[in-house]
Design a protein around this motif. Structure first.
Motif, PDB file in Angstrom:
ATOM      1  N   TRP A 134      39.788  39.287  46.698  1.00 36.46           N
ATOM      2  CA  TRP A 134      40.452  40.436  46.074  1.00 36.46           C
ATOM      3  C   TRP A 134      39.750  41.741  46.445  1.00 36.46           C
ATOM      4  CZ3 TRP A 134      44.722  42.026  43.765  1.00 36.46           C
ATOM      5  CH2 TRP A 134      44.696  43.192  43.021  1.00 36.46           C
ATOM      6  N   LEU A 135      38.427  41.770  46.332  1.00 28.69           N
ATOM      7  CA  LEU A 135      37.687  42.985  46.668  1.00 28.69           C
ATOM      8  C   LEU A 135      37.828  43.326  48.150  1.00 28.69           C
ATOM      9  CD1 LEU A 135      34.410  42.412  44.596  1.00 28.69           C
ATOM     10  CD2 LEU A 135      36.246  44.039  44.109  1.00 28.69           C
ATOM     11  N   SER A 136      37.860  42.306  48.996  1.00 28.73           N
ATOM     12  CA  SER A 136      38.043  42.545  50.431  1.00 28.73           C
ATOM     13  C   SER A 136      39.417  43.149  50.704  1.00 28.73           C
ATOM     14  CB  SER A 136      37.883  41.232  51.207  1.00 28.73           C
ATOM     15  OG  SER A 136      36.606  40.664  50.996  1.00 28.73           O
ATOM     16  N   ALA A 137      40.437  42.641  50.007  1.00 30.11           N
ATOM     17  CA  ALA A 137      41.786  43.185  50.175  1.00 30.11           C
ATOM     18  C   ALA A 137      41.851  44.633  49.714  1.00 30.11           C
ATOM     19  CB  ALA A 137      42.792  42.331  49.396  1.00 30.11           C
ATOM     20  N   VAL A 138      41.179  44.931  48.596  1.00 33.16           N
ATOM     21  CA  VAL A 138      41.134  46.314  48.102  1.00 33.16           C
ATOM     22  C   VAL A 138      40.467  47.219  49.137  1.00 33.16           C
ATOM     23  CG1 VAL A 138      40.121  47.828  46.356  1.00 33.16           C
ATOM     24  CG2 VAL A 138      41.171  45.661  45.671  1.00 33.16           C
ATOM     25  N   TRP A 139      39.364  46.756  49.722  1.00 30.83           N
ATOM     26  CA  TRP A 139      38.649  47.528  50.742  1.00 30.83           C
ATOM     27  C   TRP A 139      39.560  47.849  51.927  1.00 30.83           C
ATOM     28  CZ3 TRP A 139      33.800  49.661  51.629  1.00 30.83           C
ATOM     29  CH2 TRP A 139      33.469  49.918  52.951  1.00 30.83           C
ATOM     30  N   VAL A 140      40.253  46.832  52.433  1.00 32.06           N
ATOM     31  CA  VAL A 140      41.123  47.016  53.599  1.00 32.06           C
ATOM     32  C   VAL A 140      42.278  47.957  53.271  1.00 32.06           C
ATOM     33  CG1 VAL A 140      42.745  45.844  55.142  1.00 32.06           C
ATOM     34  CG2 VAL A 140      40.521  44.812  54.658  1.00 32.06           C
ATOM     35  N   ARG A 144      34.396  33.142  42.139  1.00 28.86           N
ATOM     36  CA  ARG A 144      33.684  34.047  43.048  1.00 28.86           C
ATOM     37  C   ARG A 144      34.454  34.222  44.355  1.00 28.86           C
ATOM     38  NH1 ARG A 144      27.155  33.174  42.537  1.00 28.86           N
ATOM     39  NH2 ARG A 144      27.041  33.121  40.267  1.00 28.86           N
ATOM     40  N   LEU A 145      35.025  33.132  44.866  1.00 28.69           N
ATOM     41  CA  LEU A 145      35.772  33.211  46.116  1.00 28.69           C
ATOM     42  C   LEU A 145      36.996  34.114  45.965  1.00 28.69           C
ATOM     43  CD1 LEU A 145      36.263  32.318  49.014  1.00 28.69           C
ATOM     44  CD2 LEU A 145      37.433  30.289  48.135  1.00 28.69           C
ATOM     45  N   LEU A 146      37.729  33.936  44.858  1.00 26.89           N
ATOM     46  CA  LEU A 146      38.908  34.771  44.625  1.00 26.89           C
ATOM     47  C   LEU A 146      38.518  36.235  44.435  1.00 26.89           C
ATOM     48  CD1 LEU A 146      41.008  32.470  42.274  1.00 26.89           C
ATOM     49  CD2 LEU A 146      41.538  33.105  44.626  1.00 26.89           C
ATOM     50  N   PRO A 157      45.774  51.611  26.739  1.00 33.52           N
ATOM     51  CA  PRO A 157      44.740  50.808  26.079  1.00 33.52           C
ATOM     52  C   PRO A 157      44.977  49.323  26.321  1.00 33.52           C
ATOM     53  CG  PRO A 157      46.340  51.560  24.469  1.00 33.52           C
ATOM     54  CD  PRO A 157      46.729  52.191  25.778  1.00 33.52           C
ATOM     55  N   LEU A 158      43.948  48.632  26.769  1.00 33.03           N
ATOM     56  CA  LEU A 158      44.045  47.195  27.001  1.00 33.03           C
ATOM     57  C   LEU A 158      43.679  46.433  25.734  1.00 33.03           C
ATOM     58  CD1 LEU A 158      42.402  46.920  30.546  1.00 33.03           C
ATOM     59  CD2 LEU A 158      44.804  47.302  29.954  1.00 33.03           C
ATOM     60  N   ARG A 159      44.003  45.143  25.730  1.00 32.44           N
ATOM     61  CA  ARG A 159      43.668  44.306  24.580  1.00 32.44           C
ATOM     62  C   ARG A 159      42.452  43.433  24.857  1.00 32.44           C
ATOM     63  NH1 ARG A 159      49.728  42.165  24.404  1.00 32.44           N
ATOM     64  NH2 ARG A 159      49.268  42.382  26.621  1.00 32.44           N
ATOM     65  N   ALA A 160      42.259  43.040  26.108  1.00 27.06           N
ATOM     66  CA  ALA A 160      41.121  42.188  26.468  1.00 27.06           C
ATOM     67  C   ALA A 160      39.867  43.039  26.659  1.00 27.06           C
ATOM     68  CB  ALA A 160      41.425  41.406  27.739  1.00 27.06           C
ATOM     69  N   CYS A 161      38.712  42.459  26.355  1.00 21.62           N
ATOM     70  CA  CYS A 161      37.449  43.195  26.433  1.00 21.62           C
ATOM     71  C   CYS A 161      36.707  42.967  27.748  1.00 21.62           C
ATOM     72  CB  CYS A 161      36.537  42.782  25.276  1.00 21.62           C
ATOM     73  SG  CYS A 161      37.271  42.988  23.650  1.00 21.62           S
ATOM     74  N   SER A 162      37.139  42.003  28.542  1.00 23.40           N
ATOM     75  CA  SER A 162      36.397  41.607  29.736  1.00 23.40           C
ATOM     76  C   SER A 162      36.379  42.707  30.795  1.00 23.40           C
ATOM     77  CB  SER A 162      37.029  40.343  30.330  1.00 23.40           C
ATOM     78  OG  SER A 162      36.513  40.084  31.614  1.00 23.40           O
ATOM     79  N   PRO A 163      35.193  43.067  31.313  1.00 19.01           N
ATOM     80  CA  PRO A 163      35.114  44.020  32.425  1.00 19.01           C
ATOM     81  C   PRO A 163      35.834  43.504  33.667  1.00 19.01           C
ATOM     82  CG  PRO A 163      32.960  43.749  31.394  1.00 19.01           C
ATOM     83  CD  PRO A 163      33.850  42.683  30.827  1.00 19.01           C
ATOM     84  N   LEU A 164      35.848  42.178  33.850  1.00 18.66           N
ATOM     85  CA  LEU A 164      36.544  41.594  34.995  1.00 18.66           C
ATOM     86  C   LEU A 164      38.033  41.878  34.914  1.00 18.66           C
ATOM     87  CD1 LEU A 164      36.559  39.747  37.517  1.00 18.66           C
ATOM     88  CD2 LEU A 164      36.832  37.801  35.958  1.00 18.66           C
ATOM     89  N   VAL A 165      38.618  41.689  33.742  1.00 19.19           N
ATOM     90  CA  VAL A 165      40.046  41.961  33.558  1.00 19.19           C
ATOM     91  C   VAL A 165      40.334  43.444  33.769  1.00 19.19           C
ATOM     92  CG1 VAL A 165      41.921  42.003  31.864  1.00 19.19           C
ATOM     93  CG2 VAL A 165      40.425  40.006  32.026  1.00 19.19           C
ATOM     94  N   ALA A 166      39.487  44.298  33.197  1.00 19.84           N
ATOM     95  CA  ALA A 166      39.689  45.741  33.351  1.00 19.84           C
ATOM     96  C   ALA A 166      39.624  46.147  34.817  1.00 19.84           C
ATOM     97  CB  ALA A 166      38.638  46.506  32.543  1.00 19.84           C
ATOM     98  N   ALA A 167      38.693  45.541  35.573  1.00 16.44           N
ATOM     99  CA  ALA A 167      38.564  45.869  36.995  1.00 16.44           C
ATOM    100  C   ALA A 167      39.802  45.431  37.770  1.00 16.44           C
ATOM    101  CB  ALA A 167      37.316  45.202  37.571  1.00 16.44           C
ATOM    102  N   PHE A 168      40.296  44.229  37.479  1.00 10.60           N
ATOM    103  CA  PHE A 168      41.499  43.741  38.151  1.00 10.60           C
ATOM    104  C   PHE A 168      42.685  44.653  37.863  1.00 10.60           C
ATOM    105  CE2 PHE A 168      39.683  39.532  39.125  1.00 10.60           C
ATOM    106  CZ  PHE A 168      40.342  39.254  40.306  1.00 10.60           C
ATOM    107  N   VAL A 169      42.883  44.988  36.591  1.00 12.28           N
ATOM    108  CA  VAL A 169      44.030  45.808  36.203  1.00 12.28           C
ATOM    109  C   VAL A 169      43.921  47.206  36.811  1.00 12.28           C
ATOM    110  CG1 VAL A 169      45.254  46.847  34.262  1.00 12.28           C
ATOM    111  CG2 VAL A 169      44.395  44.511  34.076  1.00 12.28           C
TER     112      VAL A 169
END
Length: 207
Positions: free
Chosen positions: A10-16, A4-6, A93-105
């Motif tokens: 990450w989201l804060s860095a994206v915002w800035v 959660r901290l990371l 097309p990605l290989r992983a199904c995780s929404p977290l991974v998709a959001a990061f990428v």
């Protein structure tokens, strides 16, 4: 807790970066908004994920290198007497199904100069209930489980290279933040992706 901290950082860095404002007020607003999002949508709530510090460092170094290369490439195009762009949209097309991974990428691609994730969607193959050809994404009820990112590039060049770069980014993200299922998924061969049909022969925007 570490995940959660990371995610908040990450989201804060994206915002800035999206606002282009490193002022304390804007940074604080980003942290508050990121904290609210993580509170409402906690990472790993549906799939177990973990944070691997060494892999996180590798991802950070790889991404920093990609940022430098992309900035130099865009700067070179800007200073040319005649700008020669080959804009286009490439399906990754990605290989992983995780929404977290998709959001990061997707966010990492958007933060890289010269590229922008314009859409994320599943991809259907044929009729419902049919299996895709060998090498294609796995299908459940006619819809591919891993997401497909549609990336706008200022200079497409070789679409296959764009896809390869996207999968390399996905690998670093999964090794750093992915679940065991995601790490197993990226061991699979890269998905075969048919080019989108358009008059120019290049890939274009999804219909």
């Amino acid at each position: 807790m570490m995940t959660r901290l990371l995610m908040i950082l990450w989201l804060s860095a994206v915002w800035v970066l999206l606002w282009g404002d490193l002022s304390p007020g804007n940074a604080l607003a980003g942290i508050l908004l990121a904290s609210l999002l993580v509170l409402l949508f906690p990472p790993g709530s549906e799939r177990h994920s973990g944070v691997h510090p060494v892999a996180v460092i590798r991802f950070g170094l790889w991404f920093a290198k990609a940022l430098v290369i992309s900035n130099l490439s865009v700067a070179r195009e800007v200073v040319r007497p005649k700008i020669q762009l080959e804009e286009g949209i490439v399906a990754v097309p990605l290989r992983a199904c995780s929404p977290l991974v998709a959001a990061f990428v997707a966010n990492a691609i958007t933060l890289t100069p010269g590229t922008l994730t314009v859409d994320v969607r599943p991809q259907a193959f044929g009729k419902i209930g049919t299996e895709p050809p060998a090498g294609h994404l796995q299908v459940r009820n006619g819809v591919a489980v891993p997401p497909v990112l549609y990336v706008h590039c200022l200079k497409v060049g070789d679409p296959e290279q764009v896809r390869a770069d996207g999968l390399a980014l996905e690998k670093y993200v999964v090794n750093a933040f992915g679940s065991p299922e995601d790490r197993q998924a990226i061991l699979q061969p890269p998905p075969i992706w048919p080019p989108l049909e358009n008059p120019s022969g290049r890939e274009g925007s999804p219909a």
